[in-house]
Design a protein around this motif. Structure first.
Motif, PDB file in Angstrom:
ATOM      1  N   GLU A  45     175.186   1.002  34.565  1.00  0.00           N
ATOM      2  CA  GLU A  45     176.214   2.039  34.748  1.00  0.00           C
ATOM      3  C   GLU A  45     177.592   1.414  34.923  1.00  0.00           C
ATOM      4  OE1 GLU A  45     175.436   5.390  37.399  1.00  0.00           O
ATOM      5  OE2 GLU A  45     173.347   4.699  37.462  1.00  0.00           O
ATOM      6  N   ARG A  46     177.663   0.367  35.734  1.00  0.00           N
ATOM      7  CA  ARG A  46     178.959  -0.295  35.961  1.00  0.00           C
ATOM      8  C   ARG A  46     179.472  -0.932  34.677  1.00  0.00           C
ATOM      9  NH1 ARG A  46     176.873  -3.370  40.751  1.00  0.00           N
ATOM     10  NH2 ARG A  46     177.687  -5.125  39.617  1.00  0.00           N
ATOM     11  N   MET A  47     178.571  -1.540  33.911  1.00  0.00           N
ATOM     12  CA  MET A  47     178.993  -2.172  32.661  1.00  0.00           C
ATOM     13  C   MET A  47     179.509  -1.135  31.672  1.00  0.00           C
ATOM     14  SD  MET A  47     176.115  -5.104  32.046  1.00  0.00           S
ATOM     15  CE  MET A  47     176.767  -5.581  30.444  1.00  0.00           C
ATOM     16  N   ALA A  48     178.857   0.027  31.611  1.00  0.00           N
ATOM     17  CA  ALA A  48     179.269   1.063  30.671  1.00  0.00           C
ATOM     18  C   ALA A  48     180.649   1.613  31.019  1.00  0.00           C
ATOM     19  CB  ALA A  48     178.239   2.191  30.648  1.00  0.00           C
ATOM     20  N   SER A  49     181.036   1.522  32.278  1.00  0.00           N
ATOM     21  CA  SER A  49     182.350   2.032  32.682  1.00  0.00           C
ATOM     22  C   SER A  49     183.462   1.002  32.486  1.00  0.00           C
ATOM     23  CB  SER A  49     182.317   2.482  34.146  1.00  0.00           C
ATOM     24  OG  SER A  49     182.136   1.363  34.995  1.00  0.00           O
ATOM     25  N   PRO A  72     179.081   7.156  25.814  1.00  0.00           N
ATOM     26  CA  PRO A  72     179.999   8.298  25.932  1.00  0.00           C
ATOM     27  C   PRO A  72     179.502   9.581  25.275  1.00  0.00           C
ATOM     28  CG  PRO A  72     181.170   6.347  25.160  1.00  0.00           C
ATOM     29  CD  PRO A  72     179.719   6.023  25.164  1.00  0.00           C
ATOM     30  N   ARG A  73     178.617   9.457  24.318  1.00  0.00           N
ATOM     31  CA  ARG A  73     178.131  10.648  23.614  1.00  0.00           C
ATOM     32  C   ARG A  73     177.066  11.404  24.394  1.00  0.00           C
ATOM     33  NH1 ARG A  73     177.499   7.528  18.068  1.00  0.00           N
ATOM     34  NH2 ARG A  73     176.293   6.308  19.504  1.00  0.00           N
ATOM     35  N   ILE A  74     176.468  10.774  25.396  1.00  0.00           N
ATOM     36  CA  ILE A  74     175.369  11.395  26.134  1.00  0.00           C
ATOM     37  C   ILE A  74     175.949  12.247  27.252  1.00  0.00           C
ATOM     38  CG2 ILE A  74     173.318  10.968  27.530  1.00  0.00           C
ATOM     39  CD1 ILE A  74     173.003   8.337  25.963  1.00  0.00           C
ATOM     40  N   ARG A  78     169.814  14.148  32.629  1.00  0.00           N
ATOM     41  CA  ARG A  78     168.496  13.523  32.508  1.00  0.00           C
ATOM     42  C   ARG A  78     168.485  12.492  31.391  1.00  0.00           C
ATOM     43  NH1 ARG A  78     165.724  19.192  32.277  1.00  0.00           N
ATOM     44  NH2 ARG A  78     167.468  19.238  30.851  1.00  0.00           N
ATOM     45  N   ALA A  79     169.133  12.799  30.295  1.00  0.00           N
ATOM     46  CA  ALA A  79     169.203  11.852  29.183  1.00  0.00           C
ATOM     47  C   ALA A  79     169.994  10.608  29.593  1.00  0.00           C
ATOM     48  CB  ALA A  79     169.837  12.501  27.967  1.00  0.00           C
ATOM     49  N   LEU A  80     171.009  10.825  30.405  1.00  0.00           N
ATOM     50  CA  LEU A  80     171.799   9.688  30.863  1.00  0.00           C
ATOM     51  C   LEU A  80     170.963   8.773  31.759  1.00  0.00           C
ATOM     52  CD1 LEU A  80     174.643   8.721  30.365  1.00  0.00           C
ATOM     53  CD2 LEU A  80     175.381   9.956  32.398  1.00  0.00           C
ATOM     54  N   GLY A  81     170.111   9.370  32.592  1.00  0.00           N
ATOM     55  CA  GLY A  81     169.208   8.558  33.420  1.00  0.00           C
ATOM     56  C   GLY A  81     168.284   7.698  32.571  1.00  0.00           C
ATOM     57  N   ARG A  82     167.733   8.296  31.524  1.00  0.00           N
ATOM     58  CA  ARG A  82     166.878   7.525  30.603  1.00  0.00           C
ATOM     59  C   ARG A  82     167.679   6.443  29.890  1.00  0.00           C
ATOM     60  NH1 ARG A  82     165.158  12.789  29.566  1.00  0.00           N
ATOM     61  NH2 ARG A  82     166.337  12.863  27.621  1.00  0.00           N
ATOM     62  N   HIS A  83     168.928   6.766  29.582  1.00  0.00           N
ATOM     63  CA  HIS A  83     169.794   5.807  28.899  1.00  0.00           C
ATOM     64  C   HIS A  83     170.055   4.588  29.778  1.00  0.00           C
ATOM     65  CE1 HIS A  83     172.674   4.517  25.916  1.00  0.00           C
ATOM     66  NE2 HIS A  83     173.605   4.407  26.849  1.00  0.00           N
ATOM     67  N   TRP A  84     170.285   4.808  31.090  1.00  0.00           N
ATOM     68  CA  TRP A  84     170.516   3.665  31.991  1.00  0.00           C
ATOM     69  C   TRP A  84     169.271   2.789  32.045  1.00  0.00           C
ATOM     70  CZ3 TRP A  84     175.193   3.813  31.550  1.00  0.00           C
ATOM     71  CH2 TRP A  84     176.030   4.825  31.940  1.00  0.00           C
ATOM     72  N   LYS A  85     168.098   3.411  32.034  1.00  0.00           N
ATOM     73  CA  LYS A  85     166.852   2.640  32.039  1.00  0.00           C
ATOM     74  C   LYS A  85     166.738   1.810  30.759  1.00  0.00           C
ATOM     75  CE  LYS A  85     164.279   5.804  34.949  1.00  0.00           C
ATOM     76  NZ  LYS A  85     163.190   6.781  35.032  1.00  0.00           N
ATOM     77  N   ARG A  86     167.132   2.396  29.637  1.00  0.00           N
ATOM     78  CA  ARG A  86     167.082   1.678  28.363  1.00  0.00           C
ATOM     79  C   ARG A  86     168.004   0.458  28.397  1.00  0.00           C
ATOM     80  NH1 ARG A  86     170.001   3.658  23.049  1.00  0.00           N
ATOM     81  NH2 ARG A  86     169.510   1.926  21.696  1.00  0.00           N
TER      82      ARG A  86
END
Length: 185
Positions: A45-49, A72-74, A78-86
């Motif tokens: 999350e920190r890296m994405a920001s 940024p497109r998500i 819930r999808a964002l949570g899965r995205h952080w896991k990915r």
């Protein structure tokens, strides 16, 4: 009799060694693994920001870049949570020492910026509350400041603070920030 007790002692030593070996073979606990995964997700999350230019020094894999660029497109939580896991799963394959060094440097710069911001707020509040004595103390700290302009801004800020208007205190803050930045350069 003596022989039996020696054999028991030897068996006890072997059992202790077996227990130690089993603990090492099992590895970290489920809780520890979960804490590590959550830490990686927080790091993602920190890296994405962060700006891409700061991350480019890391030599991340193409898959990690693609995942970071998709962020940024998500919109769905819930999808964002899965995205952080990915992203966390992708980060496991990266050079974590370099990533951690970058994040530590960013956190240090952020702490420094926050400290500078709070110091400026304290100066502003002190000037509004104390007036000329605080202005004189600031002039001693920063002799290149335009004293007349500072006094005018302080008087306006005091007046607006009494009326509940934020404009003049904001102008005073900006002036103090610019003055300090010029003095540091």
């Amino acid at each position: 009799m003596q022989r039996v007790s020696m054999e028991n002692q030897y068996d006890d030593d072997l059992n202790d060694q077996d227990d130690d070996y089993e603990e090492e073979a099992r590895g970290p606990s489920k809780s520890q693994l979960k804490r590590e995964k959550l830490a990686l997700q927080s790091l993602a999350e920190r890296m994405a920001s962060m700006p891409r230019s700061a991350l480019e020094r890391l030599n991340l894999s193409e898959d990690t870049w693609v995942a970071l660029d998709e962020t940024p497109r998500i919109k769905d939580h819930r999808a964002l949570g899965r995205h952080w896991k990915r992203i966390a799963n992708l980060l496991v394959r990266e050079d974590m020492e370099a990533v951690q060094a970058l994040m530590d440097g960013a956190e240090a710069r952020e702490r420094e910026a926050n400290a500078r911001h709070h110091a400026l707020e304290r100066w502003r509040e002190r000037m509004i509350a104390e007036g000329d004595s605080a202005v004189n103390a600031f002039v001693e700290e920063c002799p290149t400041v335009d004293r007349q302009q500072l006094r005018t801004l302080v008087r306006n800020a005091q007046r607006d603070a009494e009326r509940g208007k934020p404009d003049a205190p904001r102008k005073l803050f900006r002036f103090l920030r610019e003055t300090i930045e010029e003095a540091e350069d």
